[in-house]
Design a protein around this motif. Structure first.
Motif, PDB file in Angstrom:
ATOM      1  N   GLU A 191       5.209   3.127  11.859  1.00 42.45           N
ATOM      2  CA  GLU A 191       6.172   2.592  10.903  1.00 42.45           C
ATOM      3  C   GLU A 191       7.195   3.640  10.481  1.00 42.45           C
ATOM      4  O   GLU A 191       8.383   3.364  10.355  1.00 42.45           O
ATOM      5  CB  GLU A 191       5.440   2.051   9.668  1.00 42.45           C
ATOM      6  N   MET A 192       6.747   4.896  10.316  1.00 45.54           N
ATOM      7  CA  MET A 192       7.683   5.946   9.878  1.00 45.54           C
ATOM      8  C   MET A 192       8.690   6.271  11.000  1.00 45.54           C
ATOM      9  O   MET A 192       9.864   6.521  10.780  1.00 45.54           O
ATOM     10  CB  MET A 192       6.918   7.208   9.484  1.00 45.54           C
ATOM     11  N   TRP A 193       8.189   6.220  12.256  1.00 43.17           N
ATOM     12  CA  TRP A 193       9.061   6.491  13.414  1.00 43.17           C
ATOM     13  C   TRP A 193      10.193   5.465  13.498  1.00 43.17           C
ATOM     14  O   TRP A 193      11.321   5.779  13.890  1.00 43.17           O
ATOM     15  CB  TRP A 193       8.226   6.376  14.693  1.00 43.17           C
ATOM     16  N   GLY A 250       0.792  -1.222   0.000  1.00 45.63           N
ATOM     17  CA  GLY A 250       0.000   0.000   0.000  1.00 45.63           C
ATOM     18  C   GLY A 250       0.824   1.271   0.000  1.00 45.63           C
ATOM     19  O   GLY A 250       0.269   2.375   0.017  1.00 45.63           O
ATOM     20  N   GLY A 251       2.186   1.116  -0.031  1.00 48.51           N
ATOM     21  CA  GLY A 251       3.033   2.294   0.097  1.00 48.51           C
ATOM     22  C   GLY A 251       3.141   3.144  -1.148  1.00 48.51           C
ATOM     23  O   GLY A 251       3.384   4.351  -1.060  1.00 48.51           O
ATOM     24  N   GLY A 252       2.969   2.520  -2.335  1.00 50.65           N
ATOM     25  CA  GLY A 252       3.085   3.297  -3.561  1.00 50.65           C
ATOM     26  C   GLY A 252       4.533   3.620  -3.893  1.00 50.65           C
ATOM     27  O   GLY A 252       5.428   3.459  -3.061  1.00 50.65           O
ATOM     28  N   LYS A 282      -4.161  10.710   2.261  1.00 49.68           N
ATOM     29  CA  LYS A 282      -4.361   9.725   1.187  1.00 49.68           C
ATOM     30  C   LYS A 282      -3.332   8.604   1.311  1.00 49.68           C
ATOM     31  O   LYS A 282      -3.691   7.413   1.269  1.00 49.68           O
ATOM     32  CB  LYS A 282      -4.245  10.388  -0.196  1.00 49.68           C
ATOM     33  N   PHE A 283      -2.061   8.979   1.543  1.00 49.67           N
ATOM     34  CA  PHE A 283      -1.018   7.950   1.701  1.00 49.67           C
ATOM     35  C   PHE A 283      -1.320   7.081   2.913  1.00 49.67           C
ATOM     36  O   PHE A 283      -1.341   5.855   2.835  1.00 49.67           O
ATOM     37  CB  PHE A 283       0.365   8.593   1.866  1.00 49.67           C
ATOM     38  N   ALA A 284      -1.569   7.725   4.068  1.00 51.68           N
ATOM     39  CA  ALA A 284      -1.761   6.975   5.318  1.00 51.68           C
ATOM     40  C   ALA A 284      -2.958   6.035   5.218  1.00 51.68           C
ATOM     41  O   ALA A 284      -2.892   4.886   5.670  1.00 51.68           O
ATOM     42  CB  ALA A 284      -1.948   7.950   6.479  1.00 51.68           C
ATOM     43  N   ALA A 329      -4.297   4.591   2.505  1.00 56.23           N
ATOM     44  CA  ALA A 329      -3.985   3.437   1.649  1.00 56.23           C
ATOM     45  C   ALA A 329      -2.970   2.515   2.335  1.00 56.23           C
ATOM     46  O   ALA A 329      -3.166   1.298   2.410  1.00 56.23           O
ATOM     47  CB  ALA A 329      -3.455   3.916   0.301  1.00 56.23           C
ATOM     48  N   PHE A 330      -1.902   3.114   2.867  1.00 55.93           N
ATOM     49  CA  PHE A 330      -0.820   2.345   3.489  1.00 55.93           C
ATOM     50  C   PHE A 330      -1.369   1.509   4.645  1.00 55.93           C
ATOM     51  O   PHE A 330      -1.151   0.302   4.725  1.00 55.93           O
ATOM     52  CB  PHE A 330       0.241   3.336   3.978  1.00 55.93           C
ATOM     53  N   ALA A 331      -2.097   2.143   5.557  1.00 57.48           N
ATOM     54  CA  ALA A 331      -2.573   1.451   6.758  1.00 57.48           C
ATOM     55  C   ALA A 331      -3.648   0.418   6.428  1.00 57.48           C
ATOM     56  O   ALA A 331      -3.587  -0.727   6.901  1.00 57.48           O
ATOM     57  CB  ALA A 331      -3.105   2.475   7.766  1.00 57.48           C
ATOM     58  N   VAL A 390      14.180  -2.778  12.834  1.00 60.13           N
ATOM     59  CA  VAL A 390      13.202  -3.269  13.820  1.00 60.13           C
ATOM     60  C   VAL A 390      11.841  -3.513  13.178  1.00 60.13           C
ATOM     61  O   VAL A 390      10.943  -4.065  13.800  1.00 60.13           O
ATOM     62  CB  VAL A 390      13.050  -2.287  15.008  1.00 60.13           C
ATOM     63  N   VAL A 391      11.688  -3.092  11.908  1.00 62.31           N
ATOM     64  CA  VAL A 391      10.412  -3.306  11.199  1.00 62.31           C
ATOM     65  C   VAL A 391      10.393  -4.728  10.623  1.00 62.31           C
ATOM     66  O   VAL A 391       9.419  -5.451  10.778  1.00 62.31           O
ATOM     67  CB  VAL A 391      10.231  -2.262  10.075  1.00 62.31           C
ATOM     68  N   CYS A 392      11.492  -5.083   9.976  1.00 63.55           N
ATOM     69  CA  CYS A 392      11.668  -6.435   9.419  1.00 63.55           C
ATOM     70  C   CYS A 392      13.030  -6.949   9.894  1.00 63.55           C
ATOM     71  O   CYS A 392      14.035  -6.828   9.186  1.00 63.55           O
ATOM     72  CB  CYS A 392      11.610  -6.400   7.895  1.00 63.55           C
ATOM     73  N   GLY A 437      11.917  -4.017  -1.604  1.00 67.33           N
ATOM     74  CA  GLY A 437      12.307  -3.965  -0.205  1.00 67.33           C
ATOM     75  C   GLY A 437      11.095  -4.088   0.692  1.00 67.33           C
ATOM     76  O   GLY A 437      10.002  -3.640   0.319  1.00 67.33           O
ATOM     77  N   SER A 438      11.297  -4.710   1.845  1.00 67.40           N
ATOM     78  CA  SER A 438      10.230  -4.842   2.825  1.00 67.40           C
ATOM     79  C   SER A 438       9.085  -5.661   2.214  1.00 67.40           C
ATOM     80  O   SER A 438       9.352  -6.751   1.700  1.00 67.40           O
ATOM     81  CB  SER A 438       9.803  -3.450   3.267  1.00 67.40           C
ATOM     82  N   TRP A 439       7.859  -5.102   2.155  1.00 59.15           N
ATOM     83  CA  TRP A 439       6.796  -5.834   1.444  1.00 59.15           C
ATOM     84  C   TRP A 439       7.208  -6.088  -0.005  1.00 59.15           C
ATOM     85  O   TRP A 439       6.865  -7.099  -0.608  1.00 59.15           O
ATOM     86  CB  TRP A 439       5.472  -5.092   1.517  1.00 59.15           C
TER      87      TRP A 439
HETATM   88  C1  LIG Z   1       5.553  -3.749   7.358  1.00 58.63           C
HETATM   89  N1  LIG Z   1       5.705  -2.960   6.148  1.00 58.63           N
HETATM   90  C2  LIG Z   1       7.035  -2.731   5.774  1.00 58.63           C
HETATM   91  C3  LIG Z   1       7.075  -2.096   4.408  1.00 58.63           C
HETATM   92  O1  LIG Z   1       6.829  -2.758   3.417  1.00 58.63           O
HETATM   93  C4  LIG Z   1       7.358  -0.670   4.343  1.00 58.63           C
HETATM   94  N2  LIG Z   1       7.937   0.050   5.260  1.00 58.63           N
HETATM   95  N3  LIG Z   1       7.999   1.325   4.765  1.00 58.63           N
HETATM   96  C5  LIG Z   1       7.453   1.322   3.579  1.00 58.63           C
HETATM   97  C6  LIG Z   1       7.314   2.526   2.698  1.00 58.63           C
HETATM   98  C7  LIG Z   1       8.709   3.030   2.317  1.00 58.63           C
HETATM   99  C8  LIG Z   1       6.568   2.183   1.409  1.00 58.63           C
HETATM  100  C9  LIG Z   1       6.574   3.621   3.438  1.00 58.63           C
HETATM  101  O2  LIG Z   1       7.039   0.092   3.260  1.00 58.63           O
END
Ligand SMILES: CNCC(=O)c1nnc(C(C)(C)C)o1
Length: 314
Positions: free
Chosen positions: A199-201, A43-45, A219-221, A223-225, A266-268, A107-109
Motif C-alpha cells: 500500500e505504501m509503494w 487501522g492506519g491511525g 506496531k503500525f504495520a 495494526a494497519f494490516a 491505483v489504491v482507490c 480519505g480512503s477508508w
Molecule cells: C485500502 N486502504 C486505503 C486506506 O484507507 C489508506 N491508504 N493509506 C492509508 C494511510 C495513510 C492511513 C496509511 O490509509
C-alpha cells in the motif's frame, strides 16, 4: 496550501466497549467550528500532519484513533471491531465533547467511514470533505489486492506475493488473513510488513521511499494490516455497494460535500468517486490530473484545504 503544524491543547481517551478504549485529541480554536478527522486503513491511525488540513483559527480539530489503531487500545485488536462499532464510537465521542453537529473529513477508508457515519446520522453532519473514495466493493478489493494495480506496479507486486506460496495465490486476501492471524509472531510480522509495503509503494504518483518506510514500524504495520484485512474479508460488514445505493445516498444529498480524487489513484481508483458523483450530483467532484492516492499529493492537499476553508464558516 496546508496549514502550519500545531500541537493539541487537549488529549484524552474514551472507553467505548468492554475491550476498546479510544485515543482522541483536540487542536485549533477551543470555541471553533468542530470537525472530526476520520483516518484511513482501516487501522492506519492519525498523526500530527492530519491537523494541517484545517485553519486552526477557525476550526476545533478533533482527531480520533479508531478501534485498534494508533494510540487506541488494545492495539490491532479485531474483536468488537466493525464499521458499525466505529460509527457508534464517533457518536459517543461527539456526545462526550458536547458537540451538536460537526464537519466530517475522511480519505480512503476515512471516506468509507465518513459515508457510513453520515448515512447513519445525517442530522449530525455540517459538511463532508472526502478524498480517494473507497466503498469496499468486491471489485475495489479485487483490483487492489488480486489483479489490477499489480499491472502498474509489477515490481512492488512481486514483494507483496513473496510471503504467499503459488498454491494460495488465487485468493490473496484469504491467504494473508491466515498469516496475519497466525499464532507465530514472525509469520504475522512478515505478512503485515509485506501487506503494508504494498500500500505504501502504490499510494503516490511518484514512489516515495519515506512513505514506504512507514511499513517498517511493526506496531503500525501490524495494526494497519490486521485491521484492514479483517474488514476486507468481512466486506466492511456491509452489503456489496451499500454506501453507493440510492436509498443510502439520498439520506445525505442535502449535505455540502466536496470529493477530491487522484486521476492515477491505483489504491482507490477514480471509478468509485465517479459512481458516487452519479448518485450524489450535488457533490462537487475534483479529479486531480497529476495525483495518486495520498492526501499529501500537492494537487490533492491544495483542493482539500480549499474545501475546508470554504466550509469553515458553515
Ligand atoms: C485500502 N486502504 C486505503 C486506506 O484507507 C489508506 N491508504 N493509506 C492509508 C494511510 C495513510 C492511513 C496509511 O490509509
Amino acid at each position: 496550501m496546508l496549514y502550519q503544524p500545531i500541537e493539541p491543547y487537549e488529549t484524552g481517551t474514551i472507553k467505548v466497549s468492554d475491550i476498546h478504549t479510544l485515543y482522541y485529541e483536540i487542536s485549533g480554536k477551543k470555541d471553533g467550528n468542530p470537525v472530526v478527522f476520520l483516518h484511513g486503513g482501516p487501522g492506519g491511525g492519525t498523526n500530527a500532519s492530519d491537523r494541517t488540513f484545517f485553519n486552526p483559527d477557525k476550526y476545533k480539530i478533533v482527531l480520533l484513533d479508531q478501534r485498534g489503531a494508533g494510540n487506541s487500545t488494545p492495539s490491532a485488536c479485531l474483536e468488537e471491531n466493525t464499521t458499525w462499532d466505529l460509527v457508534s464510537d464517533i457518536e459517543k465521542l461527539r456526545a462526550k465533547l458536547d458537540i451538536e453537529k460537526w464537519h466530517v473529513f475522511g480519505g480512503s477508508w476515512g471516506s468509507t467511514l465518513s459515508l457510513a457515519y453520515a448515512q447513519s446520522h445525517p442530522d449530525r453532519i455540517k459538511s463532508l470533505v472526502l478524498r480517494g473514495i473507497f466503498t469496499l466493493r468486491k471489485s475495489e478489493l479485487r483490483f487492489f489486492y488480486q489483479d489490477g494495480a499489480s499491472h502498474i506496479f509489477p515490481d512492488a507486486w512481486e514483494e507483496y506475493l513473496a510471503p504467499i506460496p503459488e498454491s494460495e495465490r488465487e485468493d490473496l486476501i484469504s491467504a494473508y488473513h491466515k498469516r496475519l492471524n497466525s499464532d507465530d509472531e514472525d509469520t504475522r510480522i512478515k505478512a503485515a510488513t509485506a501487506w503494508s509495503k504494498w500500500e505504501m509503494w502504490t499510494s503516490k504518483l511518484h514512489v516515495d521511499p519515506v512513505h514506504i518506510a512507514h511499513a517498517d514500524d511493526s506496531k503500525f504495520a501490524n495494526a494497519f494490516a490486521r485491521i484492514e484485512n479483517h474488514y476486507f474479508v468481512n466486506g466492511g460488514f456491509m452489503r456489496d455497494g451499500q454506501l453507493l445505493e440510492k436509498q443510502s445516498v439520498d439520506k445525505i444529498r442535502h449535505i455540502p460535500t466536496v470529493i477530491v480524487q487522484g486521476r492515477y489513484d491505483v489504491v482507490c481508483p477514480a471509478t468509485t468517486a465517479y459512481a458516487l458523483k452519479k448518485v450524489f450530483p450535488e457533490a462537487t467532484l475534483h479529479i486531480v490530473p497529476d495525483a495518486g492516492h495520498s492526501a499529501r499529493e500537492p494537487g490533492i492537499s491544495k483542493l482539500l484545504v480549499e474545501a475546508t476553508d470554504k466550509f469553515a464558516d458553515l
